[in-house]
Motif scaffolding. Structure first.
Motif, mmCIF file in Angstrom:
data_model
loop_
_atom_site.group_PDB
_atom_site.id
_atom_site.type_symbol
_atom_site.label_atom_id
_atom_site.label_comp_id
_atom_site.label_asym_id
_atom_site.label_seq_id
_atom_site.Cartn_x
_atom_site.Cartn_y
_atom_site.Cartn_z
ATOM 1 N N GLN A 23 -60.850 9.966 -7.061
ATOM 2 C CA GLN A 23 -59.876 10.703 -6.261
ATOM 3 C C GLN A 23 -59.332 11.932 -6.997
ATOM 4 O O GLN A 23 -58.649 12.746 -6.413
ATOM 5 N N HIS A 147 -62.697 1.324 -9.918
ATOM 6 C CA HIS A 147 -61.690 1.693 -8.919
ATOM 7 C C HIS A 147 -62.413 2.286 -7.718
ATOM 8 O O HIS A 147 -62.610 3.477 -7.600
ATOM 9 N N TYR A 148 -62.861 1.422 -6.826
ATOM 10 C CA TYR A 148 -63.452 1.812 -5.551
ATOM 11 C C TYR A 148 -64.658 2.726 -5.667
ATOM 12 O O TYR A 148 -64.826 3.673 -4.885
ATOM 13 N N GLU A 193 -57.318 -3.421 -7.338
ATOM 14 C CA GLU A 193 -57.097 -4.120 -6.058
ATOM 15 C C GLU A 193 -58.319 -4.947 -5.644
ATOM 16 O O GLU A 193 -59.003 -4.632 -4.664
ATOM 17 N N ASN A 343 -51.281 -0.041 3.810
ATOM 18 C CA ASN A 343 -52.242 -0.067 2.735
ATOM 19 C C ASN A 343 -53.108 -1.316 2.890
ATOM 20 O O ASN A 343 -52.592 -2.419 2.859
ATOM 21 N N TRP A 360 -46.517 3.951 7.096
ATOM 22 C CA TRP A 360 -46.449 2.846 6.149
ATOM 23 C C TRP A 360 -44.975 2.460 6.023
ATOM 24 O O TRP A 360 -44.143 3.328 5.670
ATOM 25 N N GLU A 386 -49.109 0.686 -9.150
ATOM 26 C CA GLU A 386 -49.081 1.761 -8.146
ATOM 27 C C GLU A 386 -47.854 1.582 -7.263
ATOM 28 O O GLU A 386 -47.519 0.445 -6.884
ATOM 29 N N TRP A 433 -48.183 6.215 -8.172
ATOM 30 C CA TRP A 433 -49.512 6.647 -7.750
ATOM 31 C C TRP A 433 -49.619 8.172 -7.725
ATOM 32 O O TRP A 433 -48.705 8.863 -7.289
ATOM 33 N N GLN A 441 -57.219 7.962 -0.841
ATOM 34 C CA GLN A 441 -58.293 6.982 -0.772
ATOM 35 C C GLN A 441 -58.649 6.684 0.687
ATOM 36 O O GLN A 441 -59.802 6.734 1.079
ATOM 37 N N GLY A 442 -57.649 6.393 1.509
ATOM 38 C CA GLY A 442 -57.914 5.924 2.868
ATOM 39 C C GLY A 442 -58.423 7.014 3.787
ATOM 40 O O GLY A 442 -59.333 6.777 4.582
ATOM 41 N N LYS A 448 -52.272 14.506 1.963
ATOM 42 C CA LYS A 448 -51.422 13.315 1.799
ATOM 43 C C LYS A 448 -51.089 13.253 0.314
ATOM 44 O O LYS A 448 -51.877 12.771 -0.498
ATOM 45 N N TYR A 450 -48.887 12.563 -3.222
ATOM 46 C CA TYR A 450 -48.022 11.588 -3.901
ATOM 47 C C TYR A 450 -47.374 12.172 -5.158
ATOM 48 O O TYR A 450 -46.561 11.529 -5.788
HETATM 49 C C1 BGP Z 1 -54.299 2.014 -3.162
HETATM 50 C C2 BGP Z 1 -55.478 2.508 -3.954
HETATM 51 C C3 BGP Z 1 -55.391 3.916 -4.426
HETATM 52 C C4 BGP Z 1 -54.562 4.833 -3.591
HETATM 53 C C5 BGP Z 1 -53.400 4.210 -2.863
HETATM 54 C C6 BGP Z 1 -52.788 5.058 -1.773
HETATM 55 O O1 BGP Z 1 -54.674 0.998 -2.313
HETATM 56 O O2 BGP Z 1 -55.697 1.703 -5.100
HETATM 57 O O3 BGP Z 1 -56.667 4.350 -4.765
HETATM 58 O O4 BGP Z 1 -55.179 5.876 -3.045
HETATM 59 O O5 BGP Z 1 -53.720 2.968 -2.313
HETATM 60 O O6 BGP Z 1 -53.600 5.022 -0.633
HETATM 61 P P1 BGP Z 1 -54.013 6.341 0.145
HETATM 62 O O7 BGP Z 1 -54.630 7.221 -0.854
HETATM 63 O O8 BGP Z 1 -54.940 5.911 1.204
HETATM 64 O O9 BGP Z 1 -52.743 6.904 0.679
#
Ligand code: BGP
Length: 491
Positions: A23, A147-148, A193, A343, A360, A386, A433, A441-442, A448, A450
């Motif tokens: 990411q 990590h994914y 995760e 999430n 969320w 996170e 995070w 990620q999603g 988006k 952080y």
């Molecule tokens: C967690 C993951 C991260 C991260 C975070 C936020 O589940 O470990 O990789 O990205 O969620 O999610 P998103 O990026 O979809 O907002």
């Protein structure tokens, strides 16, 4: 003697931030790196994390190997360009006073296809440089091995973690990085995760659903079984190669409340919490709990195992329990028509909670609840790996992001974490995070955000990728400097 405790964080508390290679790094095809499962995930702003698409094998193969011009929008190929900005980013983290930085190592940077016998020296050298830079700034690296993402070649050949053979390939990768970085890295987590597989077998397990003969839930737990074995083997290997290191495990903690005091709702919440904690139960306690065996029986889930598996799980138990915490969930026997996003899974609407722009739910008290619950269960150190608010940020007229909403979110969570410490919970650290804005990620959105640091890039990859400090940057700096005593005033 029993003393009244003060509301404060222990000395040496590890404040910092967290990211994932896929990411943030970008440079998806530089430095000898092979294509990873994350490199073929297209932009999908309409998706919520609870709805993560599974991947089609032919699409993945075509976009990674047959489209050298990289057409299409694949934001994880770009990340926030940490690969070329790591010095500047680490300097910014050091300026905030970070004690720890959670990062992951891209497996396909070290073993481009996953099948090589020797690691890619250029990939190893990149992480040498990053780790050296962290250490030079007094920041402790905390490394996630997976990590994914994984080399796409393993995904295509083995169907990812469905194959038991993937364990050995992963151990080869783990050994190479343990040997290389053991003198400088003292905190490790095998899987981010590890419960993600329940949401997406592709994201969590590099697996193409359509290529498996197994029913979906059986497939999910077969993948999990292999990952738990790999995790236990990593713990054993790490103990051998670096006896002083801390080797943890990690779940996305889905703290679940009963929707009502109807005992059936309470039972449902209990069971959902159990199946969420199942992963850390195995990783920390070394055996499958009774409730999981019952669940498997009732759902016709039969796992393929080997006689030695029980002993491996029993021997390779982790030292600390890491988790991500973004929100809480509700369990109800009534099917609810309307849901929030979330999430990993969607949640029924909790009328007491507000939601983020991505729907969320925001529940700081839930963090204190989950810390207490996990401490009561494990009595091993916990690590909040996170936490954070994904938001649309706008530059003010002065060119600065005034993200008071983010400060408010984080402050409320830290207040509750501090109360948990006061409850007697052993919390080793807290990593927010995406401290430098990165790709979601999603949804794969850059928008988006952080971070404490704004990155000038949009969802299509336009922009200079220049970094600038948001208001939250200076706030977090004070939080760290005061070891969590100065959180500013509550709104
Ligand atoms: C967690 C993951 C991260 C991260 C975070 C936020 O589940 O470990 O990789 O990205 O969620 O999610 P998103 O990026 O979809 O907002």
């Amino acid at each position: 003697m029993i003393e009244g405790k003060m509301l404060q964080f222990p000395e040496g508390f590890l404040w910092g931030g967290a990211c994932a290679a896929n990411q943030c790094e970008g440079a998806w095809n530089e430095g000898g790196k092979g294509p990873s499962t994350a490199d073929v995930v297209p932009y999908r702003p309409d998706k919520v994390a609870a709805n993560i698409a599974d991947m089609d094998a032919s699409f993945a193969e075509a976009s990674a190997f047959k489209d050298p011009a990289c057409k299409g929008n694949f934001p994880k190929r770009r990340g926030n360009d940490f690969y070329h900005h790591y010095m500047e980013d680490i300097a910014l983290m050091a300026e905030m006073g970070f004690k720890v930085f959670r990062m992951s190592i891209a497996w396909s940077r070290i073993f481009p296809t996953g099948y090589e016998m020797e690691p890619n020296e250029e990939g190893l050298a990149f992480y040498d440089a990053v780790i050296d830079e962290l250490v030079a700034h007094g920041i402790e690296p905390l490394v996630t091995l997976s990590h994914y993402e994984m080399p796409l070649a393993i995904s295509l050949k083995e169907n990812g973690w469905e194959s038991r053979g993937t364990i050995d390939l992963f151990l080869r990768f783990a050994k190479a990085v343990f040997l290389r970085y053991r003198d400088r890295v003292h905190w490790w987590i095998p899987f981010n995760e590890i419960n993600m597989v329940r949401t997406s077998v592709y994201v969590g397990g590099g697996c193409f659903k359509e290529r498996s003969q197994r029913p979906l839930e059986t497939l999910q737990y077969q993948i999990t079984h292999h990952q738990l074995l790999a995790s236990a083997k990593c713990v054993m290997l790490a103990r051998q190669l670096m006896p002083e290191a801390h080797i943890g495990c990690m779940i996305a903690r889905l703290e679940t409340y009963p929707a009502t005091c109807n005992p059936n709702d309470v039972m449902k919440a209990l069971q959902e919490n159990q199946m969420n904690l199942f992963y850390t139960d195995v990783a920390l306690q070394g055996a499958y709990p009774g409730f999981a065996k019952r669940h498997f029986r009732e759902h016709g889930i039969e796992l393929v195992t080997e006689p030695e598996d029980e002993a491996i799980l029993a021997q390779g138990t982790a030292d600390f329990a890491g988790f991500s915490y973004y929100m809480s969930y509700l369990a109800s026997c009534q099917e609810s028509a309307e849901k929030n996003a979330g999430n990993l899974v969607a949640s029924d609407i909790n009328p007491y909670l507000q939601v983020s722009a991505w729907k969320w739910p925001i529940d700081p008290v839930g963090l204190r609840i989950t810390l207490n619950r996990m401490w009561d269960r494990y009595h091993k150190p916990l690590f909040v790996l996170e936490n954070g608010l994904g938001a649309f940020d706008e530059l003010g007229e002065d060119g600065v992001v005034h993200d008071l909403y983010r400060i408010d979110y984080l402050r409320r969570h830290i207040v509750e974490m501090r109360k948990a410490v006061d409850d007697g919970v052993d919390v080793a650290g807290y990593t927010t995070w995406g401290p430098i804005d990165l790709v979601s990620q999603g949804t794969c959105q850059m928008s988006k955000r952080y971070g404490f640091v704004y990155v000038d890039a949009d969802d299509e990859g336009n922009g200079t990728y220049a970094r600038s400090r948001k208001d939250s940057f200076f706030w977090y700096q004070k939080v760290i400097r005061s070891n969590g005593a100065d959180l500013g005033s509550m709104s």
